[in-house]
Design an enzyme around this catalytic site. Structure first.
Site, PDB file in Angstrom:
ATOM      1  CB  SER A  12      -0.894   0.105   1.331  1.00  0.00           C
ATOM      2  OG  SER A  12      -1.339   1.194   1.494  1.00  0.00           O
ATOM      3  CG  HIS A  37      -4.054  -1.815  -1.581  1.00  0.00           C
ATOM      4  ND1 HIS A  37      -5.153  -2.330  -1.961  1.00  0.00           N
ATOM      5  CD2 HIS A  37      -4.456  -0.967  -0.506  1.00  0.00           C
ATOM      6  CE1 HIS A  37      -6.143  -2.269  -0.881  1.00  0.00           C
ATOM      7  NE2 HIS A  37      -5.588  -1.414  -0.206  1.00  0.00           N
ATOM      8  CG  ASP A  39      -5.049   2.074   1.095  1.00  0.00           C
ATOM      9  OD1 ASP A  39      -6.046   1.343   1.048  1.00  0.00           O
ATOM     10  OD2 ASP A  39      -4.011   1.648   1.668  1.00  0.00           O
ATOM     11  CG  MET A  41      -8.201   6.813   3.100  1.00  0.00           C
ATOM     12  SD  MET A  41      -7.297   6.771   4.652  1.00  0.00           S
ATOM     13  CE  MET A  41      -6.542   4.999   4.382  1.00  0.00           C
ATOM     14  CG  HIS A  70      -9.266  -0.020  -0.304  1.00  0.00           C
ATOM     15  ND1 HIS A  70      -8.927  -0.336   1.006  1.00  0.00           N
ATOM     16  CD2 HIS A  70     -10.673  -0.032  -0.064  1.00  0.00           C
ATOM     17  CE1 HIS A  70      -9.249  -0.577   1.703  1.00  0.00           C
ATOM     18  NE2 HIS A  70     -10.795  -0.322   1.410  1.00  0.00           N
ATOM     19  CG  MET A  72     -11.311   2.837   2.496  1.00  0.00           C
ATOM     20  SD  MET A  72      -9.678   2.575   3.497  1.00  0.00           S
ATOM     21  CE  MET A  72      -8.827   3.058   1.833  1.00  0.00           C
ATOM     22  CG  MET A 141     -11.262  -3.241   5.162  1.00  0.00           C
ATOM     23  SD  MET A 141     -10.107  -2.703   4.493  1.00  0.00           S
ATOM     24  CE  MET A 141      -8.990  -1.941   5.633  1.00  0.00           C
ATOM     25  N   GLY A 146      -8.580   3.506   7.696  1.00  0.00           N
ATOM     26  CA  GLY A 146      -8.375   4.791   7.702  1.00  0.00           C
ATOM     27  C   GLY A 146      -6.935   5.249   8.014  1.00  0.00           C
ATOM     28  N   GLY A 149      -0.644   0.921   9.765  1.00  0.00           N
ATOM     29  CA  GLY A 149       0.104   0.788  10.825  1.00  0.00           C
ATOM     30  C   GLY A 149      -0.622   0.264  12.359  1.00  0.00           C
ATOM     31  CG  ASP A 177      -6.177  -3.279   3.055  1.00  0.00           C
ATOM     32  OD1 ASP A 177      -5.071  -2.866   3.854  1.00  0.00           O
ATOM     33  OD2 ASP A 177      -6.818  -2.345   2.501  1.00  0.00           O
ATOM     34  N   GLY A 199       1.467  -2.043   3.925  1.00  0.00           N
ATOM     35  CA  GLY A 199       1.764  -1.017   3.953  1.00  0.00           C
ATOM     36  C   GLY A 199       3.046  -0.730   4.698  1.00  0.00           C
ATOM     37  CB  SER A 200       3.571  -0.111   8.296  1.00  0.00           C
ATOM     38  OG  SER A 200       2.500  -0.960   8.822  1.00  0.00           O
TER      39      SER A 200
HETATM   40  C1  DX5 Z   1      -6.175   1.119   5.697  1.00  0.00           C
HETATM   41  C2  DX5 Z   1      -5.841   0.803   4.436  1.00  0.00           C
HETATM   42  C3  DX5 Z   1      -4.573  -0.269   4.332  1.00  0.00           C
HETATM   43  C4  DX5 Z   1      -3.441   0.138   5.000  1.00  0.00           C
HETATM   44  C5  DX5 Z   1      -2.600  -1.173   5.489  1.00  0.00           C
HETATM   45  O1  DX5 Z   1      -7.285   1.780   5.968  1.00  0.00           O
HETATM   46  O2  DX5 Z   1      -6.746   0.195   3.635  1.00  0.00           O
HETATM   47  O3  DX5 Z   1      -4.321  -0.407   2.841  1.00  0.00           O
HETATM   48  O4  DX5 Z   1      -2.519   1.020   4.146  1.00  0.00           O
HETATM   49  O5  DX5 Z   1      -1.392  -0.603   6.210  1.00  0.00           O
HETATM   50  P1  DX5 Z   1      -0.739  -1.744   7.211  1.00  0.00           P
HETATM   51  O6  DX5 Z   1      -0.198  -2.439   6.179  1.00  0.00           O
HETATM   52  O7  DX5 Z   1       0.245  -0.504   7.843  1.00  0.00           O
HETATM   53  O8  DX5 Z   1      -1.635  -1.969   8.155  1.00  0.00           O
HETATM   54 ZN    ZN Z   2      -6.429  -0.600   1.581  1.00  0.00          ZN
END
Ligand code: DX5
Ligand code: ZN
Length: 229
Positions: A12, A37, A39, A41, A70, A72, A141, A146, A149, A177, A199-200
């Protein structure tokens, strides 16, 4: 895009350097990412703001794999064409984002994209059943959407097992995710997931100047997930 159930790692870019998306994407792909990916928002459906279709259009030339968007956001429908025109391969919308998810999924496929259905940790599978013939992916999810990490929500493992059984032979990806690490990914691989958003856990410790760290992080998640199959 062809369909298979092999383990796919989808970093992500929420955890990338926002001033350098082009080079960050090139780095993660060179280091083994299968999908990218993205995100999106809106500060309304989720309590954070990221970016919109213009940003997706700007990064598209840098994505050689699959651009997995994705959403949101709520409402979704007014923006589907813009994300499709920006070059999304997959567009996922949330079941919780409005009363007419069936129409939303029709519109995503109608715009020429693969249709993804995202569900929050508190949402059961009842609402998924009658949509199975119109989706290409379910995004489960494993954190509240949102932020990156956050901690993996373990109760979602049972949901993924049930979802995998419900899907049967249909060519539908199960994407996970949130909170994916080499410790949590195997639980979901064993339960039947094939796309692992991280992501992280991918971007931690690396940079465009140190891309090999991305490679190590991606390999660690992939190896752990594959070992659980
Ligand atoms: C959260 C996102 C994820 C997020 C995952 O709302 O949809 O895609 O980036 O990040 P990590 O892998 O750090 O949980
Ligand atoms: Zn996502």
């Amino acid at each position: 895009m062809t369909f298979d159930r092999r383990v796919k790692i989808a970093p992500s870019i929420l955890s990338a350097d926002f001033a350098d998306f082009g080079r960050e994407i090139e780095a993660i792909e060179a280091q083994g990412a299968d999908w990218v990916h993205v995100d999106v928002m809106d500060g309304h459906f989720v309590p954070n703001l990221t970016f919109g279709p213009q940003m997706c259009r700007a990064i598209r030339p840098h994505v050689r794999t699959v651009m997995d968007v994705h959403l949101m956001i709520a409402p979704v429908d007014p923006y589907i064409d813009a994300f499709a025109e920006a070059g999304a391969d997959v567009i996922s919308a949330h079941l919780e984002a409005g009363p007419h998810i069936h129409r939303t999924l029709q519109a995503i496929r109608g715009a020429g994209c693969k249709a993804g259905l995202a569900i929050n940790p508190g949402t059961g599978l009842d609402g998924v059943e009658y949509l199975l013939d119109m989706i290409d992916l379910v995004c489960v999810m494993t954190v509240n959407p949102g932020f990156g990490g956050q901690k993996f929500i373990e109760s979602q493992v049972a949901k993924v097992k049930a979802l995998r059984a419900m899907i049967g032979d249909r060519p539908i990806h199960i994407e996970i995710d949130g909170g994916m690490t080499p410790e949590t990914a195997p639980l979901m691989a064993a339960a039947g997931a094939d796309v692992f958003v991280a992501g992280s856990a991918v971007f931690r410790g690396g940079s465009v100047a140190k891309p090999e760290v991305y490679g190590e992080n991606i390999r660690a998640i992939r190896t752990a997930a594959e070992a659980a199959l």
